[in-house]
Motif scaffolding. Sequence first.
Motif, PDB file in Angstrom:
ATOM      1  N   MET A 286      50.173  15.009   0.492  1.00 10.04           N
ATOM      2  CA  MET A 286      50.371  14.373  -0.780  1.00 10.04           C
ATOM      3  C   MET A 286      51.699  13.609  -0.817  1.00 10.04           C
ATOM      4  O   MET A 286      51.885  12.791  -1.687  1.00 10.04           O
ATOM      5  N   ASN A 287      52.577  13.908   0.103  1.00 12.17           N
ATOM      6  CA  ASN A 287      53.860  13.212   0.168  1.00 12.17           C
ATOM      7  C   ASN A 287      53.693  11.923   0.956  1.00 12.17           C
ATOM      8  O   ASN A 287      54.158  11.783   2.077  1.00 12.17           O
ATOM      9  N   ASN A 288      52.989  10.977   0.340  1.00 13.54           N
ATOM     10  CA  ASN A 288      52.664   9.724   0.995  1.00 13.54           C
ATOM     11  C   ASN A 288      52.578   8.645  -0.080  1.00 13.54           C
ATOM     12  O   ASN A 288      52.082   8.903  -1.177  1.00 13.54           O
ATOM     13  N   ALA A 289      53.023   7.450   0.234  1.00 16.75           N
ATOM     14  CA  ALA A 289      53.030   6.353  -0.743  1.00 16.75           C
ATOM     15  C   ALA A 289      51.636   5.953  -1.209  1.00 16.75           C
ATOM     16  O   ALA A 289      51.499   5.266  -2.211  1.00 16.75           O
ATOM     17  N   GLN A 290      50.601   6.403  -0.518  1.00 18.00           N
ATOM     18  CA  GLN A 290      49.240   6.055  -0.945  1.00 18.00           C
ATOM     19  C   GLN A 290      48.767   6.915  -2.113  1.00 18.00           C
ATOM     20  O   GLN A 290      47.758   6.610  -2.734  1.00 18.00           O
ATOM     21  N   TYR A 291      49.489   7.996  -2.436  1.00 16.66           N
ATOM     22  CA  TYR A 291      49.090   8.896  -3.513  1.00 16.66           C
ATOM     23  C   TYR A 291      49.931   8.684  -4.764  1.00 16.66           C
ATOM     24  O   TYR A 291      51.117   8.385  -4.687  1.00 16.66           O
ATOM     25  N   ILE A 292      49.306   8.898  -5.916  1.00 16.64           N
ATOM     26  CA  ILE A 292      49.980   8.762  -7.208  1.00 16.64           C
ATOM     27  C   ILE A 292      49.990  10.119  -7.897  1.00 16.64           C
ATOM     28  O   ILE A 292      48.947  10.751  -8.058  1.00 16.64           O
TER      29      ILE A 292
ATOM     30  N   ASP B 153      46.224  10.418  -8.451  1.00 16.80           N
ATOM     31  CA  ASP B 153      45.490  11.164  -7.429  1.00 16.80           C
ATOM     32  C   ASP B 153      45.667  12.670  -7.554  1.00 16.80           C
ATOM     33  O   ASP B 153      44.789  13.435  -7.170  1.00 16.80           O
ATOM     34  N   PHE B 154      46.823  13.091  -8.068  1.00 13.23           N
ATOM     35  CA  PHE B 154      47.068  14.521  -8.219  1.00 13.23           C
ATOM     36  C   PHE B 154      48.116  14.758  -9.289  1.00 13.23           C
ATOM     37  O   PHE B 154      48.783  13.833  -9.743  1.00 13.23           O
ATOM     38  N   ALA B 155      48.212  16.021  -9.696  1.00 13.89           N
ATOM     39  CA  ALA B 155      49.184  16.424 -10.708  1.00 13.89           C
ATOM     40  C   ALA B 155      49.713  17.801 -10.337  1.00 13.89           C
ATOM     41  O   ALA B 155      49.037  18.577  -9.665  1.00 13.89           O
ATOM     42  N   VAL B 156      50.912  18.085 -10.774  1.00 11.18           N
ATOM     43  CA  VAL B 156      51.526  19.397 -10.590  1.00 11.18           C
ATOM     44  C   VAL B 156      51.874  19.895 -11.981  1.00 11.18           C
ATOM     45  O   VAL B 156      52.515  19.189 -12.755  1.00 11.18           O
ATOM     46  N   ASP B 157      51.421  21.096 -12.297  1.00 11.35           N
ATOM     47  CA  ASP B 157      51.706  21.664 -13.616  1.00 11.35           C
ATOM     48  C   ASP B 157      51.640  23.175 -13.509  1.00 11.35           C
ATOM     49  O   ASP B 157      51.310  23.714 -12.457  1.00 11.35           O
ATOM     50  N   ASP B 158      51.919  23.859 -14.604  1.00  8.32           N
ATOM     51  CA  ASP B 158      51.884  25.315 -14.559  1.00  8.32           C
ATOM     52  C   ASP B 158      50.448  25.809 -14.390  1.00  8.32           C
ATOM     53  O   ASP B 158      49.494  25.171 -14.832  1.00  8.32           O
TER      54      ASP B 158
ATOM     55  N   ARG C 182      59.605  17.644  -3.450  1.00  6.76           N
ATOM     56  CA  ARG C 182      58.447  17.913  -2.592  1.00  6.76           C
ATOM     57  C   ARG C 182      57.598  16.688  -2.258  1.00  6.76           C
ATOM     58  O   ARG C 182      56.912  16.672  -1.246  1.00  6.76           O
ATOM     59  N   PHE C 183      57.606  15.683  -3.139  1.00  4.93           N
ATOM     60  CA  PHE C 183      56.744  14.515  -2.946  1.00  4.93           C
ATOM     61  C   PHE C 183      57.520  13.210  -3.148  1.00  4.93           C
ATOM     62  O   PHE C 183      57.091  12.342  -3.912  1.00  4.93           O
ATOM     63  N   PRO C 184      58.643  13.030  -2.460  1.00  5.15           N
ATOM     64  CA  PRO C 184      59.469  11.846  -2.709  1.00  5.15           C
ATOM     65  C   PRO C 184      58.799  10.521  -2.337  1.00  5.15           C
ATOM     66  O   PRO C 184      59.149   9.480  -2.879  1.00  5.15           O
ATOM     67  N   LYS C 185      57.833  10.553  -1.449  1.00  2.00           N
ATOM     68  CA  LYS C 185      57.161   9.313  -1.035  1.00  2.00           C
ATOM     69  C   LYS C 185      55.996   8.943  -1.946  1.00  2.00           C
ATOM     70  O   LYS C 185      55.560   7.798  -1.955  1.00  2.00           O
ATOM     71  N   ALA C 186      55.485   9.901  -2.711  1.00  2.00           N
ATOM     72  CA  ALA C 186      54.353   9.621  -3.602  1.00  2.00           C
ATOM     73  C   ALA C 186      54.809   8.736  -4.761  1.00  2.00           C
ATOM     74  O   ALA C 186      55.927   8.848  -5.245  1.00  2.00           O
TER      75      ALA C 186
END
Length: 88
Positions: A1-7, A51-56, A23-27
């Motif tokens: 997920m740490n890739n510029a192709q992901y949002i 493309d993805f989300a991080v939450d509780d 954790r995802f500086p390139k996203a």
Amino acid sequence: MNNAQYILAKIDGGAVNQIAKDRFPKAKGLSLSEMSTNIDVIESVITGKADFAVDDATSFMGYMKNNPNKIKRFFDEAVGVFPAVMLL
């Protein structure tokens, strides 16, 4: 997920911003206003805006229970842990 192709969908000013930076500086980021809810973040992924989300875990588990097969958990371990403080 740490890739510029992901949002990554995230709420401005939220704790996820620090996780994203660590954790995802390139996203790429999809910033939602501070008035947004956790459901808005999840819906951003479902509608393809992100493309993805991080939450509780509580937010995701509640959504998954009420909307089976709409989203899936991607990581088995926590991607970030923040201490909680309550002032009395």
